[in-house]
Design an enzyme around this catalytic site. Structure first.
Site: not given
Length: 243
Positions: A27, A86
């Site tokens: 991320k 995600k």
């Protein structure tokens, strides 16, 4: 209960790999709770994980209601070697938006690889920004064909998962998701002191970054010693609860 460790670079991935986590999550904290990282960094980290038992997770960002944009991002992420993708439903206001956004993401990922798990991520602190509830999130995840539903925190101001949802509310969410055929992931400024309660709640996955960074600051580098201690305490607490 699997452990997901969030990293931002190949160097951090190498540090995390030494501690044998279950999942390494890629991320960019500079772009939010589930901020998206650049594809060349994702590919480099995915290459680093090849040959290990550690799975690769990729975040698409804290998304607004732009189903086409999200679907295209998901397609791109699926080509980079991810095992999990995600999507943070940050700007989503109702079930219909959540359903259509997640349907586009699921369909795009399945075009590339049907073996990739799709994660619909919501936020425990949804009331602070008029987001969708865990119940709506779970229903949309189930109906869209996603595999996992996740609760994180959107606003990183020192409050954690348990400041926004108590253990009874989290247990209800976990049971609802499992009854809907979904796996469950929990995250949100989780600390080592939360591990006993998390072991009792027994989600399928827990995600962590801040607690295993230098100075417990998610914007600083990962600490190998803190990751090892987190994994050790998690195993002790989980084994104790299992007895």
């Amino acid at each position: 209960m699997k452990v997901l460790i969030s990293v931002i670079s190949v160097e951090e991935a190498k540090v995390a790999l030494k501690t044998n986590p279950d999942i390494i999550d890629i991320k960019n904290p500079g772009e939010g709770s589930l901020g998206a990282q650049f594809p060349w960094i994702i590919k480099d980290i995915a290459e680093e994980l090849k040959g290990s038992a550690v799975l690769c997770s990729v975040t698409l960002g804290d998304l607004d209601y732009k189903p086409g944009t999200a679907a295209l991002a998901a397609y791109g992420a699926a080509t980079c070697g991810a095992n999990y993708i995600k999507a943070g439903l940050y700007g989503i206001k109702n079930y219909n938006e959540a359903f259509y956004l997640m349907t586009g993401i699921v369909n795009s990922v399945r075009m590339v690889n049907e073996g990739i798990s799709v994660v619909a991520a919501g936020y425990a602190d949804y009331k602070r920004f008029s987001g969708i509830s865990p119940e709506i999130l779970t229903k949309a995840a189930r109906d869209s064909g996603a595999d996992i539903v996740m609760i994180d925190t959107a606003i990183k101001d020192g409050k954690n998962l348990f400041d926004s949802m108590n253990s009874d509310e989290l247990k209800y969410f976990i049971d609802l998701a499992h009854d809907s055929g979904l796996q469950v992931a929990l995250a949100g400024s989780i600390k080592m002191t939360h591990l006993e309660l998390l072991s009792e709640l027994d989600p399928d996955i827990i995600g962590v970054r801040g607690a295993i960074c230098e100075n417990e600051d998610r914007t600083t580098k990962l600490s190998e010693n803190k990751i090892s201690e987190f994994m050790r305490i998690k195993n002790v607490r989980y084994q104790r609860t299992a007895k």
